[in-house]
Design a protein around this motif. Structure first.
Motif, PDB file in Angstrom:
ATOM      1  N   ILE A  56      53.266  36.855  43.606  1.00  0.00           N
ATOM      2  CA  ILE A  56      53.563  35.873  42.349  1.00  0.00           C
ATOM      3  C   ILE A  56      54.671  35.511  43.224  1.00  0.00           C
ATOM      4  O   ILE A  56      55.351  35.874  43.776  1.00  0.00           O
ATOM      5  N   GLY A  57      55.148  34.115  42.514  1.00  0.00           N
ATOM      6  CA  GLY A  57      55.939  33.436  43.418  1.00  0.00           C
ATOM      7  C   GLY A  57      56.824  32.331  41.695  1.00  0.00           C
ATOM      8  O   GLY A  57      55.290  31.654  41.245  1.00  0.00           O
ATOM      9  N   TYR A  58      58.194  32.286  42.145  1.00  0.00           N
ATOM     10  CA  TYR A  58      58.375  31.700  40.873  1.00  0.00           C
ATOM     11  C   TYR A  58      59.902  30.939  41.146  1.00  0.00           C
ATOM     12  O   TYR A  58      60.741  31.709  41.841  1.00  0.00           O
ATOM     13  N   THR A  72      58.122  40.105  32.328  1.00  0.00           N
ATOM     14  CA  THR A  72      56.161  40.510  31.980  1.00  0.00           C
ATOM     15  C   THR A  72      55.489  41.400  32.650  1.00  0.00           C
ATOM     16  O   THR A  72      54.661  41.848  32.489  1.00  0.00           O
ATOM     17  N   VAL A  73      55.613  41.414  34.409  1.00  0.00           N
ATOM     18  CA  VAL A  73      55.198  42.253  35.351  1.00  0.00           C
ATOM     19  C   VAL A  73      55.110  43.407  35.507  1.00  0.00           C
ATOM     20  O   VAL A  73      54.240  43.633  35.019  1.00  0.00           O
ATOM     21  N   LYS A  74      56.456  43.162  35.097  1.00  0.00           N
ATOM     22  CA  LYS A  74      56.510  44.968  34.650  1.00  0.00           C
ATOM     23  C   LYS A  74      55.866  45.800  33.122  1.00  0.00           C
ATOM     24  O   LYS A  74      54.795  47.186  33.743  1.00  0.00           O
ATOM     25  N   ASP A  87      56.473  40.443  44.289  1.00  0.00           N
ATOM     26  CA  ASP A  87      57.292  39.340  43.512  1.00  0.00           C
ATOM     27  C   ASP A  87      57.840  38.892  44.881  1.00  0.00           C
ATOM     28  O   ASP A  87      58.674  39.671  45.212  1.00  0.00           O
ATOM     29  N   LEU A  88      57.705  37.909  45.309  1.00  0.00           N
ATOM     30  CA  LEU A  88      57.996  37.432  46.664  1.00  0.00           C
ATOM     31  C   LEU A  88      59.205  36.468  45.858  1.00  0.00           C
ATOM     32  O   LEU A  88      60.217  35.508  46.340  1.00  0.00           O
ATOM     33  N   ASP A 111      50.033  33.826  45.678  1.00  0.00           N
ATOM     34  CA  ASP A 111      48.445  34.413  45.303  1.00  0.00           C
ATOM     35  C   ASP A 111      48.869  32.918  43.617  1.00  0.00           C
ATOM     36  O   ASP A 111      47.872  32.486  43.508  1.00  0.00           O
ATOM     37  N   LEU A 112      49.634  34.064  42.855  1.00  0.00           N
ATOM     38  CA  LEU A 112      49.965  33.386  41.307  1.00  0.00           C
ATOM     39  C   LEU A 112      51.609  32.716  41.794  1.00  0.00           C
ATOM     40  O   LEU A 112      52.259  32.727  41.744  1.00  0.00           O
ATOM     41  N   VAL A 113      51.580  31.497  41.362  1.00  0.00           N
ATOM     42  CA  VAL A 113      52.709  30.302  41.630  1.00  0.00           C
ATOM     43  C   VAL A 113      53.628  29.476  40.482  1.00  0.00           C
ATOM     44  O   VAL A 113      52.401  29.298  39.856  1.00  0.00           O
TER      45      VAL A 113
END
Length: 447
Positions: A56-58, A72-74, A87-88, A111-113
């Motif tokens: 994931i990247g943001y 949220t990821v956690k 998390d990138l 993958d999810l950006v």
């Protein structure tokens, strides 16, 4: 174009939230063991979920947003132990677009950006359309080339002046400005009182856009939302009177009223500078409210949008194609795609989404009503969104279609404007440079 109303979205937040159920309480989110569980609790057909991972990247330049997404990821991975999310994201002063291009160049495109320059990456074939079974989460999300590419994380919220109530009182300021000239008079009072009027986080190039776009929206986009397409067609120019006026106001403000260390100040330093009393005001967005309150819970501050010279209020507030997007490579993996879709549904579930929105003081994008307790400052932002007399617009780089600017131009332009201030340059001469560079980049993109 883009005449969508934002009133419905603001009404959703006018009520305070009731007690919400805790995240991750659904047993269907965890891997089950049909052999050991009682038949009455677990279906005989249930099997352990396959292990899957995705990246994931943001944009992580704003600490509050970074924390909200990381939390949220956690929570998601705790509720779904079969899913691993790497998390990138990295915090730096580099522009998010440049960071994504670098990740792509080294084979690490997420993958999810979080996608902000949707048309750029869609045209490059790096992202796919939002899966059809996720579309019903949202109310008419913006399209690019007739397709929805994003799960919009929130609706664009107004930016404005976050000010110290004490500093205003000490300077004898008893009323908020009704025109831009009155706003400048306030800056003079603050300066005379001995405090620096404005703090700016100019070390981070994206922060420059707050002020630059305030003036561009007042003088250009509020009157002509298709200006970018006309500039590409060379029927308008950066040297036109309206743009020169906007950039003259920008230069004058930075020269006279902005803290002298603005170019070496990071966006993440602005909240502490404001609450410490070293500066009286910060021009930024609603996401800063939480950071300021956390920096000093006793700090009293207000928020308002700066009117233009005619007394009209123009703010960022139109929807734009931005949000979570699925990469083309990830979409080739059915298991990875399903895990990402589960994460997106989790992200926008009311019990979780309300926490995310409250953390960054954002406006919901979902069709389902989501509420959270709003602050005095956030209520001002919601009132601006709901007011039909307030003109809603977008920043220079957030338009799309025919109004899309060359993707590298925004950062180049912001740096040009930094130089304009530092070198006390002639505005018209610098706008001639902007014309030349814009045309060069348009031509390069067409080759």
């Amino acid at each position: 174009m883009l005449k969508q109303t934002m009133t419905k979205l603001s009404v959703l937040l006018l009520a305070t939230t009731t007690v919400l159920t805790a995240c991750g309480g659904n047993n269907n989110n965890t891997a089950g063991n049909a052999t050991n569980a009682p038949a009455s609790d677990t279906p005989a057909t249930e099997v352990a979920k396959k292990d899957v991972s995705f990246t994931i990247g943001y944009a992580s330049g704003d600490p509050a947003t970074k924390k909200a997404i990381a939390d949220t990821v956690k929570k998601f991975t705790e509720a779904n132990p079969n899913v691993t999310i790497k998390d990138l994201s990295e915090t730096s002063s580099a522009a998010y677009l440049d960071w994504l291009k670098t990740k792509d160049a080294v084979g690490e495109f997420p993958d999810l950006v979080e996608m902000r320059d949707t048309q750029v990456f869609a045209d490059a074939g790096k992202i796919v359309e939002l899966p059809a079974d996720l579309l019903d989460l949202f109310e008419a999300p913006p399209q690019v080339d007739g397709k929805v590419w994003n799960a919009p994380m929130q609706v664009n919220a107004p930016q404005g002046i976050i000010y110290s109530k004490k500093a205003y009182a000490d300077a004898g300021i008893t009323e908020l400005p009704k025109t831009y000239d009155e706003f400048i008079a306030i800056q003079e009072k603050l300066k005379t009182s001995g405090i620096t009027p404005l703090v700016v986080g100019g070390k981070d190039i994206f922060h420059m856009g707050f002020w630059v776009n305030k003036f561009l929206i007042d003088d250009v986009y509020s009157k002509d939302p298709d200006w970018n397409s006309k500039r590409t067609a060379k029927t308008v120019s950066f040297t036109d009177a309206n743009v020169v006026q906007a950039m003259t106001d920008y230069k004058d403000l930075f020269t006279k009223y902005v803290d002298k260390g603005w170019l070496s100040t990071g966006d993440n330093q602005t909240a502490s500078i404001l609450v410490s009393g070293k500066a009286a005001q910060l021009y930024s967005g609603t996401w800063m409210f939480t950071q300021i309150a956390e920096a000093d819970p006793s700090f009293e501050f207000g928020f308002y949008a700066i009117p233009d010279r005619e007394g009209k209020v123009n703010v960022i507030g139109l929807p734009s194609p931005a949000g979570w997007s699925l990469s083309t490579e990830a979409a080739k993996d059915a298991d990875k795609t399903e895990a990402i879709k589960e994460f997106i549904r989790f992200f926008f579930a009311p019990e979780q989404y309300s926490v995310y929105l409250a953390t960054i003081n954002a406006i919901p994008s979902t069709k389902e009503n989501v509420t959270y307790k709003t602050s005095e400052q956030m209520q001002v932002a919601l009132d601006l969104v709901a007011d039909p007399n307030v003109v809603k617009s977008l920043a220079i780089n957030n338009w799309w279609g025919d109004n899309l600017i060359p993707p590298q131009f925004r950062n180049w332009y912001y740096k040009l404007l930094q130089e304009l201030v530092l070198k006390d340059g002639d505005v018209t001469d610098y706008m001639k440079k902007a014309d030349t560079e814009y045309d060069t980049q348009v031509k390069a993109n067409q080759m």
